[in-house]
Write an enzyme that holds these catalytic residues in place. Structure first.
Site, PDB file in Angstrom:
ATOM      1  CB  ILE A  54      86.224  10.737  34.092  1.00 52.73           C
ATOM      2  CG1 ILE A  54      86.664  12.000  34.831  1.00 52.73           C
ATOM      3  CG2 ILE A  54      87.343   9.735  34.032  1.00 52.73           C
ATOM      4  CD1 ILE A  54      87.111  11.752  36.261  1.00 52.73           C
ATOM      5  N   GLY A  55      84.293  13.053  32.274  1.00 53.67           N
ATOM      6  CA  GLY A  55      83.022  13.779  32.364  1.00 53.67           C
ATOM      7  C   GLY A  55      83.170  15.191  31.841  1.00 53.67           C
ATOM      8  CG  MET A  59      81.876  26.830  34.359  1.00 50.57           C
ATOM      9  SD  MET A  59      82.356  27.356  36.020  1.00 50.57           S
ATOM     10  CE  MET A  59      83.909  28.161  35.666  1.00 50.57           C
ATOM     11  CB  VAL A  62      85.980  16.226  34.932  1.00 42.99           C
ATOM     12  CG1 VAL A  62      86.739  15.673  36.130  1.00 42.99           C
ATOM     13  CG2 VAL A  62      85.166  17.437  35.337  1.00 42.99           C
ATOM     14  CE  LYS A  77      84.351  21.932  36.268  1.00 38.07           C
ATOM     15  NZ  LYS A  77      83.260  22.165  37.227  1.00 38.07           N
ATOM     16  CG  ASP A 172      73.734  23.973  40.420  1.00 41.19           C
ATOM     17  OD1 ASP A 172      72.495  23.824  40.331  1.00 41.19           O
ATOM     18  OD2 ASP A 172      74.517  23.606  39.537  1.00 41.19           O
TER      19      ASP A 172
END
Length: 815
Positions: A54-55, A59, A62, A77, A172
């Protein structure tokens, strides 16, 4: 490799299977293909079955996954294979999971587990249904200011919680890491860059984290991050959301960094005029170039944000020098007052022209001061071939237009006389006094002389020729000297030669007096003037101290007044919260009573309508509570619907019923049609073998009147027919629960339902009593008396308020 069967959901462990090889499931015997990799759909990592990607991030990637043991979807992840051998990346990856797992806040994405399996480091986290703030901005351009305020309130509250609880900063903050859920909530994601502010890399260096569009200036210069760095990044995120554009725009990460350092922020209202001034002002304070000019803690920021939400201006003032370009030859200390930050900004402004000259001399590169450790700036896409961002003693490209650096005017210098210069003036005055020292001694003997007397009047009465000759020579010597200083020095030397009280000394005094008198007067005036000035300074200092004490007293009174007002407001809010909680508890009990009443009559549709209003409430607490009960009602209604018209599906189920002679006989279910259960008595062997057997007697009764033990037998049988035996504990438990039976706890605990649902059971005792009392009129006298006895024995506390009224009604009944 471990993977899940797509048919029966069993987990297979194939040690020597090749990717794509067909194998048979050991449980359902279905033919399956071994997944192509450990991240393919169906592959198992620990307790998690991968569904789809999904993404992806810096690093790793996911995936949507399913946690088998808890039967829930999660976001999984997985660290990129390129970093598995890199201990620093592994450390950061593990830190991300541990940091996220240590925080439990409604506006922070919750982490579930972290582990290593099949060569992959992974951690599971809460799956958030919704979009990132970045996706929303890409689709809508910008957000209305009310939505930005709501998002900021949630995110800043989460950051405040992380700082107060674990002393953690995010590092971040950006729209990519802010999730906007489908039900209107905000969640802060990606805590992988968060760490304690004292933490550094193993080699002693510090690494710059952040995204160029939102990174704080001090991070560009390798200074340690603190909460004010997150405040800057959140301000940049709000700026983007309000205006639809980045605070600074450039072609590459280098140029973007330079914009943060050197270019004054363009006011929000110049870009979007409909943004309220209080909100624009708050964002501009958050984005001050120096940490000392920003908010120093989240409490003050949240207090001002509340004022802005009410349409009021922030109490914190926007420093006049908040956008002065940063002089990179100067440090940016982290702990500065506003006054100290102003002084540093003034120094930066004064050095701006020098910085611009240095830029020209260094062929377009600007050398930045800082620590010796290196730092890198994260940017999406590849860096420009001409862009170079090297910090801490290396080089960094400035803006292409040097005017950007110097466009803020240098503030005028204030002339302040240094203590060193004052001491020098005192030394000069002391030297003058020493020059006139001898003259002061001479002047002391002139008490009987008159200034301006003629030389002939200075002669002694004896008319001493030697004194006359000496004075004549003295006058001639004085006439040869041109300056006043020379004459005074000469007289000092001559005075030493004379004896005090001699005729020559008295004549000498009369000759020198006209010269010494003006000099002494001038010295006296200067001393008087200095003493007067010193007195005036002391008086001014006293007045200033008095003024400061008065101001401090007023400030203290104002603080006490403010604290009293805040305490009163806090008390009001707590009281309002208590009243709200009490009102909600009363509303809950009301709805429980109505639900149980409807469910006792097997009207589950009517029971569901009880929660229709609350499930659409704007209050999350109310929505969640109503949703929990609707889920229980779904189970109860499903079980009831499976039984109420099952016809002959349950034929053969045996009931053991005691007859009028107190003999237990078996009865067999014939059919269930529209809530009516038809049963027939099973004849004994003797009755079957008799010559003239009598027809077996039949009975009918309604599902609503059936004994719970018989209902349980029917429920088990119908779920067995539907191949849903494993759902019996949950469905039967929820059937009992929604009808108010406390014994529901036994089955619900076996089904491992949530503690929150179990905590509702004590409140249902009151609801059950009221529901059963409402049904007394539908029972005959014997049934009613038996029901009252049961309530009196098993629910004495809940039944007590009604006992007198119920007993009177039973007494008055005619049947």
């Amino acid at each position: 490799m471990r993977f899940q069967c797509s048919h029966c959901k069993a987990v297979l462990d194939i040690e020597d299977g090749e990717p794509g090889e067909l194998v048979a499931c050991g449980q359902c015997n279905a033919t399956l293909a071994v997944p192509m990799s450990v991240t393919s759909a169906g592959s198992m990592l620990g307790d998690f079955a991968i569904v789809r990607e999904i993404g992806c991030g810096g690093m790793g990637r996911v995936y949507l996954a399913h946690q088998v043991s808890l039967d829930r979807p999660v976001a999984l992840k997985i660290l990129s294979e390129n970093f598995v051998q890199d201990t620093n990346f592994i450390k950061n990856f593990i830190n991300e999971a541990r940091t996220a797992a240590s925080l439990n806040h409604p506006n922070i994405v919750q982490a579930y587990a972290v582990n290593f399996d099949s060569g992959c480091y992974y951690f599971a986290m809460e799956l958030v249904e919704g979009n990132t703030m970045k996706q929303v901005l890409q689709n809508s351009g910008r957000l209305v200011h009310e939505k930005v305020l709501a998002i900021a309130w949630d995110v800043l509250g989460a950051l405040d919680y992380a700082w107060r609880e674990k002393k953690l900063i995010h590092r971040d903050i950006k729209p990519d890491n802010i999730m906007l859920t489908n039900d209107g909530r905000t969640k802060l994601a990606d805590l992988g860059l968060a760490r304690k502010i004292t933490e550094t890399n193993e080699d002693g260096s510090s690494e710059l984290y952040g995204t160029p569009q939102y990174v704080a200036p001090e991070l560009i210069l390798s200074c340690p991050a603190d909460i004010r760095s997150d405040i800057y990044s959140m301000g940049a995120t709000m700026y983007h959301a309000l205006t639809g554009s980045y605070p600074y725009r450039a072609q590459d990460a280098n140029s973007m960094a330079m914009e943060h350092l050197f270019t004054p922020l363009q006011p929000i209202q110049e870009l979007v005029s409909d943004v309220p001034l209080p909100l624009a002002r708050l964002v501009e304070i958050m984005m001050a170039k120096r940490p000392g000019h920003r908010y120093q803690n989240y409490q003050n920021l949240l207090a001002d944000l509340q004022l802005v939400k009410n349409g009021e201006m922030p109490r914190t003032l926007l420093p006049a020098m908040s956008q002065i370009p940063v002089d990179t030859d100067l440090p940016i200390p982290q702990s500065l007052s506003i006054e100290e930050a102003d002084l540093l900004a003034a120094a930066s402004a004064a050095g701006a022209e020098k910085s611009a000259v240095n830029v020209g001399k260094k062929s377009g590169k600007l050398v930045l001061g800082g620590k010796s450790s290196g730092a890198t700036l994260a940017a999406s896409g590849s860096p420009s071939s001409t862009g170079e961002l090297k910090l801490s003693g290396k080089t960094i490209h400035p803006p292409s237009d040097p005017a950007i650096i110097t466009q803020v005017a240098t503030p005028e210098k204030t002339a302040v006389e240094s203590p060193k210069r004052t001491r020098l003036m005192l030394l000069i005055v002391a030297a003058v006094i020493l020059v006139f020292g001898a003259g002061l001694g001479i002047w002391g003997a002139m008490h009987g002389s008159q200034k301006g007397e003629a030389l002939t009047e200075t002669l002694p009465p004896s008319g001493n020729a030697t004194a006359v000759a000496g004075l004549t020579g003295l006058q001639a010597a004085l006439n040869k000297l041109s300056s006043e200083g020379e004459k005074l020095a000469f007289l000092k030397g001559e005075a030493i030669k004379l004896d005090v009280g001699s005729p020559e000394y008295d004549a000498f005094v009369n000759v020198s007096a006209p010269l010494l008198e003006p000099a002494l007067q001038a010295a006296r005036e200067r001393l008087k003037s200095e003493r007067k000035t010193d007195w005036e300074n002391r008086q001014a200092g006293y007045q200033e101290d008095l003024k400061q004490q008065q101001e401090a007293a007023l400030a203290q009174a104002e603080r006490e007044k403010k604290e009293a007002a805040e305490k009163a407001e806090q008390t009001r809010l707590e009281k309002a919260a208590e009243e709200k909680t009490a009102a909600f508890a009363k509303k809950q009990q009301n709805l429980r009573n109505i639900m149980v009443q409807q469910a006792q009559e097997l009207d589950f549709s009517g029971a569901r309508k009880v929660f229709a209003v609350m499930v659409a409430s704007e209050e999350e607490q109310e929505r969640d509570w109503a949703g929990m009960w609707l889920s229980s009602l779904d189970d109860a209604e499903q079980l009831y619907q499976l039984l109420r018209n099952s016809k002959g599906k349950l034929a053969g189920v045996l009931f053991r019923i005691r007859d009028e002679r107190r003999i237990d006989r078996d009865w067999e279910v014939v059919s269930i049609l529209y809530d009516t259960v038809k049963i027939v008595r099973v004849n004994t062997e003797r009755e079957k073998n008799s010559k003239n057997p009598e027809p077996a007697p039949e009975k009918t009764f309604e599902l609503n009147d059936i004994n719970l033990n018989y209902f349980m037998l029917l429920a088990k049988k119908v779920l067995e027919c539907e191949n849903r035996t494993d759902e019996f504990d949950r469905m039967f438990g929820n059937y009992l629960l929604t009808r108010g039976y406390p014994i529901a706890k036994k089955w619900l605990e076996a089904a491992m339902v949530s503690d929150r649902l179990l905590s509702e059971i004590p409140f249902l005792r009151e609801s059950y009593v009221k529901a059963r009392l409402n049904l007394l009129d539908k029972m005959n006298r014997r049934e009613a008396e038996r029901e009252v006895a049961i309530l009196k024995n098993n629910f004495s506390e809940e039944f007590a308020p009604f006992i007198e009224d119920v007993m009177q009604k039973l007494k008055d009944r005619k049947d």
